[in-house]
Design an enzyme around this catalytic site. Structure first.
Site, PDB file in Angstrom:
ATOM      1  N   HIS A 121      12.863  11.622  -0.189  1.00 31.01           N
ATOM      2  CA  HIS A 121      13.929  11.901  -0.759  1.00 31.01           C
ATOM      3  C   HIS A 121      13.440  12.777  -1.826  1.00 31.01           C
ATOM      4  CE1 HIS A 121      11.693   7.914  -0.688  1.00 31.01           C
ATOM      5  NE2 HIS A 121      11.258   8.571  -2.556  1.00 31.01           N
ATOM      6  N   GLN A 174      16.562   8.006  -6.523  1.00 33.75           N
ATOM      7  CA  GLN A 174      15.788   8.968  -5.711  1.00 33.75           C
ATOM      8  C   GLN A 174      16.761   8.719  -4.091  1.00 33.75           C
ATOM      9  OE1 GLN A 174      13.596   4.841  -5.156  1.00 33.75           O
ATOM     10  NE2 GLN A 174      11.442   6.723  -5.201  1.00 33.75           N
ATOM     11  N   ARG A 225      -0.508  11.167   3.160  1.00 35.82           N
ATOM     12  CA  ARG A 225       0.610   9.637   3.551  1.00 35.82           C
ATOM     13  C   ARG A 225       2.356   9.784   3.433  1.00 35.82           C
ATOM     14  NH1 ARG A 225       3.413   6.153   0.827  1.00 35.82           N
ATOM     15  NH2 ARG A 225       3.287   3.656   0.673  1.00 35.82           N
ATOM     16  N   ASP A 277       5.078   9.161   3.366  1.00 38.29           N
ATOM     17  CA  ASP A 277       5.744   7.867   2.450  1.00 38.29           C
ATOM     18  C   ASP A 277       7.474   7.981   3.735  1.00 38.29           C
ATOM     19  OD1 ASP A 277       6.698   6.151   0.211  1.00 38.29           O
ATOM     20  OD2 ASP A 277       8.050   7.477   0.381  1.00 38.29           O
ATOM     21  N   GLU A 287       3.411   6.333   7.389  1.00 33.53           N
ATOM     22  CA  GLU A 287       3.684   4.785   6.426  1.00 33.53           C
ATOM     23  C   GLU A 287       4.966   4.093   6.663  1.00 33.53           C
ATOM     24  OE1 GLU A 287       5.882   2.149   3.158  1.00 33.53           O
ATOM     25  OE2 GLU A 287       5.826   4.566   3.256  1.00 33.53           O
ATOM     26  N   ASP A 330       2.819  -2.286  -2.338  1.00 32.31           N
ATOM     27  CA  ASP A 330       4.156  -3.005  -2.362  1.00 32.31           C
ATOM     28  C   ASP A 330       4.601  -4.444  -2.128  1.00 32.31           C
ATOM     29  OD1 ASP A 330       6.315  -1.207  -2.292  1.00 32.31           O
ATOM     30  OD2 ASP A 330       5.147   0.786  -0.311  1.00 32.31           O
TER      31      ASP A 330
HETATM   32  C1  GLC Z   1       7.176   3.788   0.412  1.00 29.66           C
HETATM   33  C2  GLC Z   1       6.298   3.309  -0.828  1.00 29.66           C
HETATM   34  C3  GLC Z   1       7.346   2.447  -1.701  1.00 29.66           C
HETATM   35  C4  GLC Z   1       8.602   3.166  -2.165  1.00 29.66           C
HETATM   36  C5  GLC Z   1       9.679   3.860  -1.425  1.00 29.66           C
HETATM   37  C6  GLC Z   1      10.021   4.146  -1.454  1.00 29.66           C
HETATM   38  O1  GLC Z   1       8.073   2.524   0.965  1.00 29.66           O
HETATM   39  O2  GLC Z   1       5.069   2.382  -0.269  1.00 29.66           O
HETATM   40  O3  GLC Z   1       6.792   1.713  -2.743  1.00 29.66           O
HETATM   41  O4  GLC Z   1       9.432   2.277  -2.972  1.00 29.66           O
HETATM   42  O5  GLC Z   1       8.492   4.318  -0.308  1.00 29.66           O
HETATM   43  O6  GLC Z   1       9.074   5.856  -1.941  1.00 29.66           O
HETATM   44  C1  GLC Z   2      10.951  -1.561   3.505  1.00 27.13           C
HETATM   45  C2  GLC Z   2      10.915  -0.389   4.079  1.00 27.13           C
HETATM   46  C3  GLC Z   2       9.080   0.565   3.988  1.00 27.13           C
HETATM   47  C4  GLC Z   2       9.325   0.418   2.098  1.00 27.13           C
HETATM   48  C5  GLC Z   2       9.685  -1.051   1.433  1.00 27.13           C
HETATM   49  C6  GLC Z   2       9.824  -0.553   0.464  1.00 27.13           C
HETATM   50  O1  GLC Z   2      10.636  -2.654   4.029  1.00 27.13           O
HETATM   51  O2  GLC Z   2      10.088   0.091   5.666  1.00 27.13           O
HETATM   52  O3  GLC Z   2       8.690   1.496   4.287  1.00 27.13           O
HETATM   53  O4  GLC Z   2       7.716   0.625   1.852  1.00 27.13           O
HETATM   54  O5  GLC Z   2      10.969  -0.897   2.395  1.00 27.13           O
HETATM   55  O6  GLC Z   2       9.753  -2.021  -0.725  1.00 27.13           O
END
Ligand code: GLC
Ligand code: GLC
Length: 641
Positions: free
Chosen positions: A186, A254, A284, A286, A328, A393
């Site tokens: 996004h 987003q 990474r 994301d 991730e 997170d």
């Molecule tokens: C990933 C990041 C998290 C973020 C999400 C959206 O999960 O680690 O912090 O909110 O992506 O970008």
């Molecule tokens: C969910 C998503 C993960 C993200 C997280 C953010 O667990 O699967 O990608 O990092 O939310 O809090």
């Protein structure tokens, strides 16, 4: 259709149409040879994704133009790094690899000041530094920078592109690999693509998912998981001005990119290559599980998400082969595994092990941890886990319910227990955590908190209870020991090396108070670092015990390119594994997850095939006896010797 033949023919055609005169002679030789090697595979992936679209060839041609520009923009130094890495492709499996994840502002203030922190990183042994998103993003809530408004502009509060380049250079000189975020599911709603789309430009409207028909939105919502249910129900946000819904898996600001549009693939590839050319060695990826969407599916982990990532990987192989991808995917372990491949993501977070270490601490039992890792720990020998205990997170309990079921554990109930345990709602819990994104419909919830607070240090210190403080310190050390020794790159989250506690100041900040993850995103001050050097503090113990284990790890190859075998201990509270190096070296780790002393049959050490045993952690000999005893939360790192 003979794809190989078609790919070669297509490449030939494209090369007659594009202008390579901006490339030096040397670069153009390099580019053509890399294309020769990788274009057929890239063609096959993109044909699978976009081959049905009438303008497929046009987009393919544009992509080759982007790739050529990427090669032309890549500095000499980075091209040398490419060569180096190509000659030693498994560099990230070395036992010296040690990572840290940090926010530029919270850890150092800004990019310039971060440069001054390199000696601190080096003193710990860090040689992999993941910097949280540092790009331009909206004022106020920007999801901690994960709403990117411009991939090519450094957040002015952190510095300039020049500062970032200087930092990347300085890190490289010191042998520290820089890892940057590639937030590609996004953009923020303030990205110029999103703004053009909002202004009605049809070219950019096609970059996102817009729906006028509420029925469509309802249909998708039926099968998609809600990620931030307390922000908004479902995965869509209604735009009053446009009278449309837009797909927003995460926060409403987003906007999910529409990868069924090849123009999006090309545009984001150009941004990715820009980041690669800044000098990072890892990207990474994301939220990569969400990048492909199809109706009546969960829109997560779909096969074409993998095809897309493989295509991005091929682009990197052509332009910046020194760069590796880190996945991730915080999803079911079987799905996590699917992203891990030399051709896709060479590195991956290990969310299963992270969650189950916490699970074992809460239950004092290791059966779920052992059974789950026995099934899921082994990955391709060309890839590596990035192991972690905490990150920026929340903790999600992503274990496999089928495995739990076999052990007599009901997944739903167990998650509820774990959430209660770690948010202090369970009587007798040592943990001080905060619930995150509780879903009122399905009862789902995740947990936030720092390593030290979740392990009981906050409570122990608050209550001046030395026994509880000691237990907490041992729990922290136990988790660190596994993170460092089980195999993979250990990733330390900023401040956890200093035993930093939860930071509740986010509750006073309007733009943060709704997002409990800020409780585990504290600012790290020089005083914090100095405090952990004072011999009378609990933080000193955290820091020293971690540093001691890091130092031991550096000395033994068995912590690097070695296989891991999870062992049966026949004791409900013990967890054991053996590392086996190809040179024959072995290390047997045994961990006690309970406050009580535990024992295991000495025969567990047979795997080391030696009569003389040494515990690396205490540098003491272990004598043969009927049983091997482990004290409160004790860990043994046994080797022949
Ligand atoms: C990933 C990041 C998290 C973020 C999400 C959206 O999960 O680690 O912090 O909110 O992506 O970008
Ligand atoms: C969910 C998503 C993960 C993200 C997280 C953010 O667990 O699967 O990608 O990092 O939310 O809090």
């Amino acid at each position: 259709m003979d794809l190989l033949f078609e790919s070669r023919r297509t490449l030939k055609r494209i090369l007659t149409l594009i202008d390579l005169s901006k490339l030096t002679k040397k670069d153009s030789v390099l580019f053509l040879s890399r294309l020769d090697k990788n274009f057929p595979a890239l063609f096959a992936k993109l044909h699978h994704l976009y081959g049905e679209q009438y303008d497929f060839f046009y987009h393919l041609q544009q992509l080759v133009v982007h790739l050529a520009a990427g090669v032309a923009a890549r500095s000499k130094k980075l091209k040398q790094k490419d060569k180096l890495r190509l000659n030693k492709p498994d560099w990230y499996r070395d036992q010296k690899m040690l990572g840290m994840a940090a926010y530029v502002d919270l850890f150092a203030g800004d990019l310039k000041k971060l440069k001054a922190k390199i000696p601190y990183l080096k003193s710990l042994g860090i040689n992999y530094l993941h910097l949280m998103p540092l790009y331009k993003s909206p004022e106020g809530d920007s999801d901690g920078g994960y709403a990117v408004s411009d991939y090519r502009q450094v957040d002015p509060k952190l510095g300039t592109e020049k500062d970032l380049l200087a930092l990347a250079d300085a890190l490289s000189v010191e042998g520290i690999s820089l890892v940057l975020d590639f937030v590609f599911n996004h953009t923020s709603d303030e990205h110029k693509w999103a703004e053009a789309a909002q202004a009605g430009d049809p070219e950019f409207a096609g970059f996102y998912y817009f729906f006028e028909d509420k029925q469509e939105v309802d249909d998708y919502n039926q099968s998609c998981r809600e990620i931030f249910p307390t922000v908004r129900r479902g995965s869509f946000t209604y735009l009053e001005a446009q009278r449309k819904w837009v797909w927003t898996t995460f926060n409403s600001f987003q906007w999910d990119l529409n990868y069924s549009n090849p123009a999006v693939f090309n545009a984001i590839t150009a941004e990715m290559l820009f980041l690669a050319n800044l000098g990072c060695e890892g990207l990474r990826l994301d939220a990569l599980a969400f990048i492909w969407k199809e109706k009546w599916t969960p829109c997560e982990n779909l096969p074409k998400a993998h095809t897309l990532i493989q295509a991005f990987n091929l682009c990197v192989q052509i332009v910046a082969p020194a760069v590796v991808f880190k996945s991730e995917a915080i999803v079911h372990p079987d799905q996590v595994a699917k992203y891990i491949a030399k051709e896709e993501c060479q590195l991956s977070y290990n969310p299963l092990m992270m969650a189950l270490m916490w699970e074992a601490l809460a239950t004092r039992e290791t059966k779920l941890l052992s059974a789950s890792l026995t099934k899921s720990f082994t990955i391709s020998a060309h890839c590596s886990w990035v192991n972690y205990i905490r990150c920026h997170d929340d903790i999600g309990w992503t274990f496999d319910d089928a495995i739990a079921e076999k052990l007599g554990i009901n997944g739903f109930d167990h998650r509820r227990f774990l959430n209660n345990f770690y948010t202090g709602r369970f009587a007798g819990s040592f943990a001080q955590g905060v619930p995150f994104q509780e879903n009122p419909v399905n009862g789902d919830c995740r947990v936030c908190g720092s390593l030290a607070s979740l392990a009981g240090l906050e409570k122990g210190l608050e209550q001046h209870n030395q026994r509880d403080i000691d237990f907490a310190l041992k729990r922290i050390s136990l988790l660190n020991s596994i993170n460092l020794s089980i195999g993979g790159i250990p990733l330390i989250y900023q401040g956890d090396e200093l035993g930093i506690l939860n930071d509740y100041s986010y509750l006073n900040d309007h733009s943060k108070k709704e997002d409990a993850r800020w409780v585990n995103r504290p600012a790290i001050s020089e005083e914090d670092i100095a405090f952990a050097k004072q011999a009378d503090s609990a933080q000193f113990v955290v820091n020293q015990s971690l540093q001691a284990m890091i130092d031991i790890r550096l000395q033994h190859q068995v912590f690097g390119i070695a296989e891991t075998e999870i062992l049966e201990t026949y004791n409900a509270h013990l967890f054991a594994y053996c590392r086996i190096h190809e040179n024959g070296q072995k290390m047997l780790a045994i961990c006690n997850f309970s406050e009580e002393s535990q024992s295991v049959a000495f025969s567990i050490t047979d795997i080391l095939a030696s009569h003389k045993l040494l515990d690396l952690l205490t540098a003491s000999k272990v004598n043969k006896s009927a049983l091997l005893e482990l004290g409160t939360y004790q860990v043994l790192w046994l080797v022949a010797g």
